[in-house]
Scaffold this motif. Sequence first.
Motif, short mmCIF file in Angstrom:
data_model
loop_
_atom_site.label_atom_id
_atom_site.label_comp_id
_atom_site.label_asym_id
_atom_site.label_seq_id
_atom_site.Cartn_x
_atom_site.Cartn_y
_atom_site.Cartn_z
N UNK A 59 10.06 5.23 50.99
CA UNK A 59 10.88 3.34 50.83
C UNK A 59 11.39 2.86 51.70
N UNK A 101 14.91 -10.08 48.41
CA UNK A 101 13.97 -8.81 48.58
C UNK A 101 13.74 -7.85 47.82
N UNK A 112 14.40 17.97 45.61
CA UNK A 112 13.13 17.82 46.64
C UNK A 112 13.87 18.87 48.14
N UNK A 144 19.78 -0.17 49.71
CA UNK A 144 17.95 -0.15 48.91
C UNK A 144 18.17 0.24 48.16
N UNK A 145 18.89 0.57 46.56
CA UNK A 145 18.70 0.80 45.82
C UNK A 145 18.04 2.47 46.09
N UNK A 148 17.21 11.05 50.20
CA UNK A 148 16.21 11.79 49.04
C UNK A 148 15.33 11.92 50.30
N UNK A 162 12.63 9.71 48.64
CA UNK A 162 12.93 8.13 48.75
C UNK A 162 12.97 7.73 50.16
N UNK A 210 20.12 -11.55 50.79
CA UNK A 210 20.77 -11.05 50.11
C UNK A 210 21.80 -10.05 51.25
N UNK A 211 23.28 -10.34 50.88
CA UNK A 211 24.19 -10.04 52.24
C UNK A 211 25.14 -9.30 51.05
N UNK A 212 26.22 -8.19 51.67
CA UNK A 212 27.61 -8.13 51.16
C UNK A 212 28.53 -8.23 52.45
N UNK A 215 11.76 -0.34 53.18
CA UNK A 215 12.95 -1.34 53.55
C UNK A 215 13.89 -1.73 54.29
N UNK A 231 22.68 -5.60 54.18
CA UNK A 231 21.49 -6.70 53.24
C UNK A 231 21.23 -5.70 52.04
N UNK A 232 21.77 -4.24 52.19
CA UNK A 232 21.56 -3.70 50.86
C UNK A 232 22.66 -2.48 50.93
N UNK A 233 23.73 -2.80 51.26
CA UNK A 233 24.61 -1.59 50.66
C UNK A 233 26.27 -2.92 51.03
N UNK A 234 27.07 -2.10 49.49
CA UNK A 234 27.69 -2.67 48.94
C UNK A 234 29.03 -2.25 49.85
#
Lengths: 194, 893
Positions: free
Chosen positions: A177, B494, B653, A153-154, A171, A174, B117-119, A181, A131-134
């Motif tokens: 966040x 999302x 960080x 998740x960007x 990190x 992040x 969305x999904x990859x 997500x 859903x968040x990783x290509x």
Amino acid sequence: MAEPTTRHSPLAGAADRLARVTDAAGGAIAMAEVPFLTQLDLRLDPKGPAAAALGVTLPTHACTSARSGDVDVLWLGPDEWLVVGPPGAAERLAGQLRPAAGSEHVSVVDVSAQRTTLLLSGPRVRDLLALGCAIDLHPRSFGPGDCVQTELAHAPVVLFRRDPGFLIFVRASFAAHLADWLVDASVEYTGIPT
Amino acid sequence: MTGQEFRTDRGGLVDRSRPLRFRFDGRDYTGYEGDTLASALLANGVHRTGASIRLGRPRGIFSAGVEEPNALVQIEEPFPEPMLPATTVELYDGLVARGLGGRGRLADRPDPARYDAIHAHCDVLVVGAGPAGLAAASAAASAGGRVIVIDDQPRPGGSLLGAGSPVPELPPNPELRLLTRTTAFGYYDDNYVVAVERRTNHLGANAPAHLSRERIWRIRAREVVLATGAHERSLAFADNDRPGVMLAGAARTYVNRYGVRPGRRAVVMTTNDSAYAAALDLHAAGVEIAAVADLRPGGSPAWAQRCAERGIDVLDGHAVARVIGEDRVSAVTLRRKDGGPARDLDADLLLVSGGWNPVAALYSQAGGRLTYDEELGAFRPDGSCRQAVTVVGTHTPGIAVWTLPGGDPATAFVDLQRDVTVADLERATGTGMRSVEHVKRYTTAGTAHDQGKTSGTLTSGVVAGLIGAEIGELGTTTFRPPYAPVSFAALAGRDRGLRYDPVRVTALHAWHEAHGAPFENVGQWKRPWYYPGDGEDMVTAVLRECRAAREGVAMMDASTLGKIEVGGPDAAVLLDRLYTNMMSTLKVGAVRYGVMCRPDGMVLDDGTVSRLAEDRFLVTTTTGNAAAVLDWMEEWLQTEWPELRVHCTSVTEQWATVAVVGPRSREVVAALSPGLDVSREGFGFMTWRDAVLAGIPGRVFRISFSGELAYELNVSWWDAAALWDAVLAAGAAHGITPYGTETMHVLRAEKGYPIIGQDTDGTVTPYDLGLGWAVSKKKPDFVGKRSFSRADTSRADRKQLVGLLPDDGRTLLPEGAHLVETPALPEPPVPTLGHVTSAYHSAALGRTFALALVRGGRDRIGERVFAPLGDDLVPVTITSSVLYDPEGARRDG
């Protein structure tokens, strides 16, 4: 080495929410922070004398890792690795690397607190990450021990396929966040709206 | 409630045991599960769905799928959604909709549904689960590939569903994924196909809240198989837009798949064999076939024979001469196309087939070319494409006929949604247009939601006839994504609200939140802005925080500063080349402020450089530039100076930073670190020490961004909260006051310290900022040095950073306000002297002040200039940019 009790991991405040996801997902997904791991950013010539200091051949294939005892060495670039060990091992591991370098130019930087780690597992974990990783995380193209620097998740992360699932290095800034997500992305499996 | 009088007694893929209630244009109806809104309307005898957008002509259901040009509806319940073709809306209980003449209406409330969305990745992506696509998918799966099959219908089968034929099963295989209700709408480079899956739309109000309603699929495939079938096209003839005129294949689908008779008595007009099957299937379902008119002289003897066996008249070489009826076809006149007697036939349905166009949109988007095929009478993929894509399927031979003879060209429509007629095309070509792209833009043919799926080739054909060109040479207009309309909600997924962009927080964020700080966005970071006390507004709180820093002791979370460890034998060489000042002379334990420029001499970033060891430095950057500066270093190292033995590692960080600021800060740090010599002599300005702070190992830097005695404490991110609490406790006796970014800005501005990116804009040199002292005259070279010998960078009238004092002491100049020379505005254009870059209330000065970039500013110190604000011109006096403690007496306490 025991950690001082005053230490706070970046996702200490999210532990309850991650545990609720794990409970509600009924085995489909499990997620928890793995805090305080030792992480060293290692830059050196893989053909130089320090390359063997950890007792493991440094991986030179892109996006692979090597393991020796309790230490994983993740390929990050042609001359860069992330050395991951149990909590409190920074001095021990740096102490193995620096003297072995001799006159060679080697950079060993303690980045243990730079990123925290999430362990994600369960039969639906690849669907969740998709859903968040290509990156293609199917076992045919991303098997145990494989690692990759990418975005989830960007947010910039290092994904590491490590039984029983995926270790995600994120990190510290992040991390909240990403946890938010992940909790939201899990709604399909938990049924708990966010 | 009316009955479904046009429903067949049996057959079709609808579930007659599951009736669904719906409302259309204010009337209640029922349909069945498995219906579309269009099929349910037809079952209830409703053809007309609205009026056309430009001419207001009645329009009805024309097709049975995504190609529908006419029957747009507005969904009202359960949630408003505009402009959906009724042929693509699956019926659900409680659906409320109305017909649209074009534009719809967006909801006036937020959509409560989830979208995501999904990859996905596969060896073979098959688009279309008709007979060809299913065969391709089975073959690819049995060869061991990872296969994804997508189809826009709720079930696989494609044209088999409309023909009433059995659908082959896909073999069970964990690596074969079938996505139904999914439309591939974009085909990009490297076989990247984007599709939208309608996951719960068909459940209406019963859709579960935890599932996304629609999902965008981003699919990367090694190979793509396009099995997207064909769309039937119409013919241009007078009044070909009347409700009751329908594509022949669509009528066949309504009968076979939905068990719906689209009318009582039909005339069939065709140029090819395919419409005969429709005529026979409709006839078998009880629709009377008045006649089949086949434009081809001789028609199709085999099909004519089959028709004759069922008593259906076939008239070869005939064409529609006239359509009678406005709200609904009532009769059709047929005539031999070369003249002869007319035949008037009563009919409420006119089925048309002008041929079949292979659906080539995705192939075209992929970079494939189309070629005109005489045998098909249509454009088809030419088979060579730069991407790994294969097109599969069968075809229906056809002839290139576009218009029927006679009739008024002003009512012979090519694009039903855009109300474009043959007369419009005549007007376009009459002005001299020869390209279909020009004709498209002039007439709007093919620009509607359906992107000309039924009208594109027809338009090309008519234009070719009008200008006497070959249609094959004329070509089609360009196919662009999206193939079918996609909702913005789905595309946003999302990535909305707080998830639109990651939010970065420090280790102390929870404390800042708990203490009521509003946050300022700095890049992706949330930084505490100020900490309002009881009843305090921002101005009051900031004045209090400033006073604490100037008069007592204050503390802030400075963890967001970028930090880079630069190590290696040549680290000092790299820093000498990137900073304008000399870094190689820095001693271990010392700190230096530095400025970086781009090759054009303009300031890129600033920060401090601390020498940790002979071959190791810690560099700080501005909060927003941390990644950019690391990239900058890597770019120079990798592309220009690969011989330098240097490694750069981000440690932003790794370390949390707490600034302890003010005349009492020395006592606080001494209390935290009893072993540390904090004396003026023992721990001088711009040096750093390893230290144990409240039992926590860390580093202490004597750096000041306020002009006051100050320390920056660095500990591991994990220890930040413990350190913060310890500083609070150690400073309690001195009334230590946490402060946020606003106070930080005031304090630094009082001292004239610029913020790169606020007081600079990429056109400002170090000299312009008054930082000439930080530009080395000794170094042979550094990035930007050569530009300082350009005439432009030494102009006396460059904009320079100065201070501004409003004469009234109270006006807070808006950032961005311009400055002019005269107390009255001259006629425009008004020459500007420069603009305000920062402005604040100052507790220390007891007044407002500002920083500004002013043309020749340093030579104007003492001059009065004016800031036009609304109707007023506010007098301000130009001063040095350093307004507080210009002699620097306070930095050592």
